[in-house]
Design an enzyme around this catalytic site. Structure first.
Site, PDB file in Angstrom:
ATOM      1  N   ASP A   1       0.966  -1.455  -0.306  1.00  0.00           N
ATOM      2  CA  ASP A   1       0.043   0.165  -0.140  1.00  0.00           C
ATOM      3  C   ASP A   1       1.018   1.252  -0.043  1.00  0.00           C
ATOM      4  O   ASP A   1       1.457   1.577   1.071  1.00  0.00           O
ATOM      5  CB  ASP A   1      -0.972   0.154   1.438  1.00  0.00           C
ATOM      6  CG  ASP A   1      -1.985   1.060   1.047  1.00  0.00           C
ATOM      7  OD1 ASP A   1      -1.241   2.158   0.427  1.00  0.00           O
ATOM      8  OD2 ASP A   1      -2.994   1.169   2.138  1.00  0.00           O
ATOM      9  N   HIS A   2       0.633   2.302  -1.153  1.00  0.00           N
ATOM     10  CA  HIS A   2       1.813   3.460  -1.503  1.00  0.00           C
ATOM     11  C   HIS A   2       1.170   4.617  -0.463  1.00  0.00           C
ATOM     12  O   HIS A   2       1.878   5.231  -0.885  1.00  0.00           O
ATOM     13  CB  HIS A   2       1.992   4.003  -2.734  1.00  0.00           C
ATOM     14  CG  HIS A   2       2.959   3.990  -3.203  1.00  0.00           C
ATOM     15  ND1 HIS A   2       3.978   4.128  -2.500  1.00  0.00           N
ATOM     16  CD2 HIS A   2       3.615   4.273  -4.410  1.00  0.00           C
ATOM     17  CE1 HIS A   2       5.187   4.836  -3.372  1.00  0.00           C
ATOM     18  NE2 HIS A   2       4.760   5.287  -3.890  1.00  0.00           N
ATOM     19  N   ARG A   3       0.417   3.747   0.397  1.00  0.00           N
ATOM     20  CA  ARG A   3      -0.047   5.015   1.348  1.00  0.00           C
ATOM     21  C   ARG A   3       0.839   5.239   2.629  1.00  0.00           C
ATOM     22  O   ARG A   3       0.852   6.032   3.108  1.00  0.00           O
ATOM     23  CB  ARG A   3      -1.691   5.031   1.954  1.00  0.00           C
ATOM     24  CG  ARG A   3      -2.932   5.602   0.886  1.00  0.00           C
ATOM     25  CD  ARG A   3      -3.603   5.126   1.601  1.00  0.00           C
ATOM     26  NE  ARG A   3      -4.477   3.590   1.917  1.00  0.00           N
ATOM     27  CZ  ARG A   3      -5.465   3.068   2.358  1.00  0.00           C
ATOM     28  NH1 ARG A   3      -6.068   3.995   2.191  1.00  0.00           N
ATOM     29  NH2 ARG A   3      -5.396   1.719   1.902  1.00  0.00           N
TER      30      ARG A   3
END
Length: 504
Positions: free
Chosen positions: A474-476
């Site tokens: 998850d790039h968040r």
């Protein structure tokens, strides 16, 4: 004195609204004991066995195998207490208790909420909806109720059918079943087609009505011919009507159940035609989870090809140790241990995104999920607190969990609470993939097939055993630097397994 009781489909503690009947373990006429397994149901997450809540004799099965049933709907009737085996043509000999709700309550559903019996340990769930009074066919209950209205105050109401209609909205799960009318028609009433004849209202739940509206199906055309209890129309009936364009007819079985059949449906499928497979249970949940994950978490996938020759050698040596006797030792065990060590070195990879609180939840324990392809669809059971297990125990838990999941016996507890996942795509002969995150998790590692390939070792070309690792995150939460560090660490430990000990 004997009484008939209906056992309603309980909420098994997952907050689900429906389940599919997989298999009945009892038949009408059989004696059952309190706690005896009577049926297997498939929820959106797993197959669950339900026990009988009473000692008694099975009177009838109210739901068929393969039927989707909503929580709170009766699925079996059991005769409890002294008495002979019940007649399958009767619903009971003891009338239901009179309703205490006012006519206004019956119409609006504002009476005290119905409470459902649930499995031991899961608490009590208040019904989400109330049951309305069902309109009986003309000439039966209607005439009985009319006669009751004409009777003098205090006089007994003639016929048990009126009592059944009067108490239908408020009957508790343990209530005695009402007696049936003296004469039961062999087939449900047909919907009148001619002008001037009152139409029979179709019995169907709101989700079924919505489905019919979406598919353009007129429920009035199916009235009285549904395969559900008392001729009610089910989702299968609506989907069958949409597919075949024919009205299902309700066939009565000896046990009181019904099966919808179509008089004009072809006996064999058209060559080269289409096949429609109902989306239910685990597959339905999996589809919803994948869509939710793919469109809520920004996925990034990185790939790394590694030399796992030393890992394959270490796996063969472990199999010879007495601590691993009778335990399946595969390269997946080393991948699991390497990911656990990497998560300890980089805790943010084992976290989750809390949108409501505006926080990142970092978990200092690892419930290691293993993606398993079962006959009912993809499920992800997890090993609880896997990082605290010795290597032999981790090997046993992975083997047990995988076997249980493939057999469709994983419990809701096995499937809940995962924090990070491994998917072994190599067993399908695949080198790599871009795995989708399990909802609520931040990373998933795909382990590709191990195969021989040319590799440079010490400046010399050699044939080595090589695999590809794919890490989606998850790039968040995880940026490229952190994701690369985790993937690089896992690869380094698989290239030199001694690093697992050094970094633990």
């Amino acid at each position: 004195m004997a009484e008939l009781k209906e056992f309603k489909l309980p909420d098994v503690g997952e907050g689900l609204t429906e389940a599919d009947i997989v298999a009945w373990h009892v038949k009408p006429g059989e004696t059952v004991e309190d706690g005896q397994i009577i049926v297997e149901i498939e929820t959106a997450k797993a197959v669950v066995e339900l026990p009988s809540p009473w000692d008694g004799t099975v009177a009838r099965l109210l739901a068929e195998e393969g039927q989707t049933v909503e929580v709170g709907v009766p699925i079996i009737a059991i005769q409890v207490g002294a008495g002979s085996v019940p007649d399958h043509d009767e619903r009971g000999a003891v009338p239901a208790p009179a309703s205490t709700a006012s006519p206004a309550d019956e119409e609006t559903g504002s009476a005290e909420p119905e409470r459902h019996a649930v499995l031991v340990g899961y608490g009590v769930k208040t019904a989400a909806t109330t049951r309305r009074v069902r309109k009986a066919p003309a000439g039966t209950a209607a005439s009985s109720v009319a006669a009751a209205g004409a009777a003098a105050p205090g006089a007994a109401v003639p016929g048990a059918e009126a009592a059944r209609v009067e108490a239908a909205a408020t009957r508790p799960e343990t209530a005695e079943l009402p007696a049936a009318p003296a004469a039961v028609p062999a087939e449900p009433p047909e919907v009148p087609a001619g002008p001037g004849v009152a139409a029979v209202r179709a019995l169907a739940k709101p989700p079924v009505r919505k489905l019919a509206k979406d598919l353009g199906i007129d429920l009035a055309a199916l009235a009285g011919g549904g395969s559900g209890p008392d001729g009610s129309i089910t989702r299968d009936d609506v989907q069958r009507a949409a597919t075949t364009g024919t009205q299902p007819r309700s066939v009565h079985h000896e046990n009181g159940g019904r099966t919808a059949t179509s008089a004009t449906a072809p006996s064999t499928p058209w060559p080269g035609g289409e096949e429609r497979i109902p989306i239910r249970g685990v597959r339905k949940h999996m589809a919803a989870a994948m869509v939710s994950s793919a469109f809520s978490a920004p996925h990034v996938t990185e790939f790394l090809q590694v030399d796992v020759t030393e890992t394959m050698t270490a796996a063969r040596r472990l199999r010879e140790l007495p601590e691993f006797a009778g335990v399946k030792v595969s390269p997946l065990l080393f991948v699991a241990r390497a990911l656990l060590v990497a998560a300890a070195r980089h805790p943010m990879i084992n976290s989750s995104w809390d949108e409501a609180a505006g926080e990142i939840v970092v978990k200092h324990y690892v419930n290691l999920g293993i993606a398993v392809a079962s006959e009912r669809g993809l499920i992800v059971p997890n090993v609880k607190d896997a990082g605290a297990l010795p290597l032999p125990d981790l090997a046993r838990r992975l083997a047990e969990l995988t076997e249980t999941a493939r057999a469709g016996k994983a419990t809701p507890a096995d499937l809940a609470g995962g924090t990070i996942t491994i998917t072994n795509v190599g067993v399908f002969g695949v080198d790599a993939g871009t795995p989708i995150l399990t909802p609520g998790e931040t990373a998933i590692l795909a382990f590709g097939q191990v195969k021989e390939a040319p590799w440079v070792v010490g400046g010399q070309l050699a044939v080595r055993q090589v695999c590809t690792l794919s890490l989606s995150f998850d790039h968040r939460i995880v940026d490229g630097e952190l994701g690369s560090a985790v993937l690089r660490d896992v690869g380094a430990m698989l290239t030199e397994p001694l690093r697992i000990l050094a970094w633990s």
